[in-house]
Design an enzyme around this catalytic site. Structure first.
Site: not given
Ligand SMILES: *[C@@H]1O[C@H](CO)[C@@H](O)[C@H](O)[C@H]1NC(C)=O
Ligand SMILES: *[C@@H]1O[C@H](CO)[C@@H](O)[C@H](O)[C@H]1NC(C)=O
Length: 363
Positions: A181, A202-203, A224, A257, A259
């Site tokens: 991340d 990743d993010d 991500h 995104r 979540k």
């Protein structure tokens, strides 16, 4: 301790030259350190010149004096040890952290990369803790190869993070880099991350909690996507007031995104994604899910973390043939007061899994 810093007195033309030696407290004095042991935090203009941080040690820049400036110069590198880190930690008030021209902070990630990130394998050090900073700025840092997560921004107020480059693309070669991340934000108020340029796995951004968070002019590749979450299951589970704008996401699993954790409680309110460009997205262009569990979403969204006042305004671009342009899994009544305009994501296949989609959105 023997002070090994080099003091420099900057004198403007015509200034009287005093016979007194420069003291570290002098506002005009900068102190250059070439090893961790010699760093003297009483200096307020710290230059870290080509520091090799010993294995298992944090480059400790916590509790700096108010108004301290820290400049990274040359190559900063880190010895190898399995430990949790962080490799660098900074705290204080009115702190400025920046990088000199040509510098690089090299996390030496390849020594740890095993494709498992923080889910297993080698214990990997987190890279940079920006915790408990107040009214501070971190700018113009050139980072490469973080072992696992990059910047952890936590319990800060009024922090500007500008022109940060993170290049973890070497971690793609053997699929070694994982959970890298770029920015994880939690329990903070007033954070602006502008002009970031990120290549990771990743993010690009993950906001777990916080208020008044802005991400502007970012370029994200390889990871991500730009994420809120996961939200739920921590001590602080409220995200309120986020603007993510004028940013691009390419070659990534997801674009936009949100979540929220299955069965958890909390809130996501007043989040705006504006002028976001997507390209070559492999899983979901836009994914909003209230069924999240690390590794395996349940497919059964719950409604304990409502997502309210969500705006998507100008989210455009394309996904790959196997991806879904949009997938929304909301719990019963827990997604409301949304605004969608100019959302146009092409390619891929329409998702068949959407649930409880607010009428303004399409899935
Ligand atoms: C948008 O972001 C790019 C960097 O990705 C920057 O060059 C440009 O100036 C930004 N535009 C606006 C209107 O903020
Ligand atoms: C929504 O969040 C933004 C960014 O923090 C803030 O500027 C705005 O005032 C918030 N709107 C409301 C209605 O609270």
């Amino acid at each position: 301790m023997v002070a090994t810093y080099v003091s420099t007195l900057l004198l403007s033309a015509g200034a009287l030259v005093s016979a007194a030696p420069a003291r570290v407290e002098d506002r005009a004095a900068s102190c250059t350190f070439k090893d961790v042991a010699s760093i003297d935090k009483s200096c307020t203009d710290i230059v870290l010149d080509s520091i090799s941080v010993p294995a298992g040690q944090t480059l400790d820049l916590t509790k700096l004096k108010d108004n301290t400036k820290v400049t990274f110069k040359g190559t900063t590198s880190f010895g190898y040890k399995e430990w949790k880190g962080p490799l660098i930690s900074v705290s204080g008030t009115k702190i400025t952290v920046t990088g000199a021209s040509g510098h690089v902070i090299d996390g030496n990630g390849a020594k740890w990369w095993d494709g498992k990130g923080s889910n297993g394998g080698k214990t990997k050090p987190k890279f940079f803790y920006a915790h408990s900073l107040k009214q501070s700025t971190i700018s113009n840092l050139n980072v490469k190869n973080t072992p696992v997560q990059g910047f952890s921004i936590n319990t800060v107020t009024d922090l500007v993070v500008d022109h940060i480059t993170i290049d973890n693309s070497a971690g793609d070669v053997t699929n070694g880099g994982h959970n890298t991340d770029a920015f994880d934000v939690g329990s903070s108020t007033g954070v602006t991350i502008s002009n970031a340029n990120i290549k990771n796995q990743d993010d690009c951004l993950a906001i777990n909690s916080g208020k008044d968070i802005h991400f502007i002019g970012g370029t994200c590749s390889g990871g991500h996507g730009l994420s809120i979450g996961s939200v739920g299951g921590r001590s602080d589970n409220t995200v309120d007031g986020v603007v993510i704008e004028n940013s691009s996401i390419s070659n990534s699993d997801n674009g936009v995104r949100i979540k929220t954790v299955s069965g958890a409680t909390g809130a996501v309110n007043n989040v705006t994604y504006k002028d976001i460009t997507l390209s070559n997205i492999a899983k979901y262009g836009v994914i909003i899910q209230q069924d999240y569990e690390n590794g395996s979403p349940t497919g059964k969204p719950t409604n304990g973390v409502p997502i309210t006042k969500l705006t998507l305004d100008g989210v455009k671009g394309s996904v790959t043939s196997k991806a879904a342009p949009v997938q929304i899994l909301c719990g019963s009544g827990s997604c409301s007061d949304w605004t969608w305009k100019g959302v146009s994501v092409t390619g891929g296949e329409k998702s068949s899994k959407c649930q409880n989609v607010p009428s303004v959105a399409s899935c």
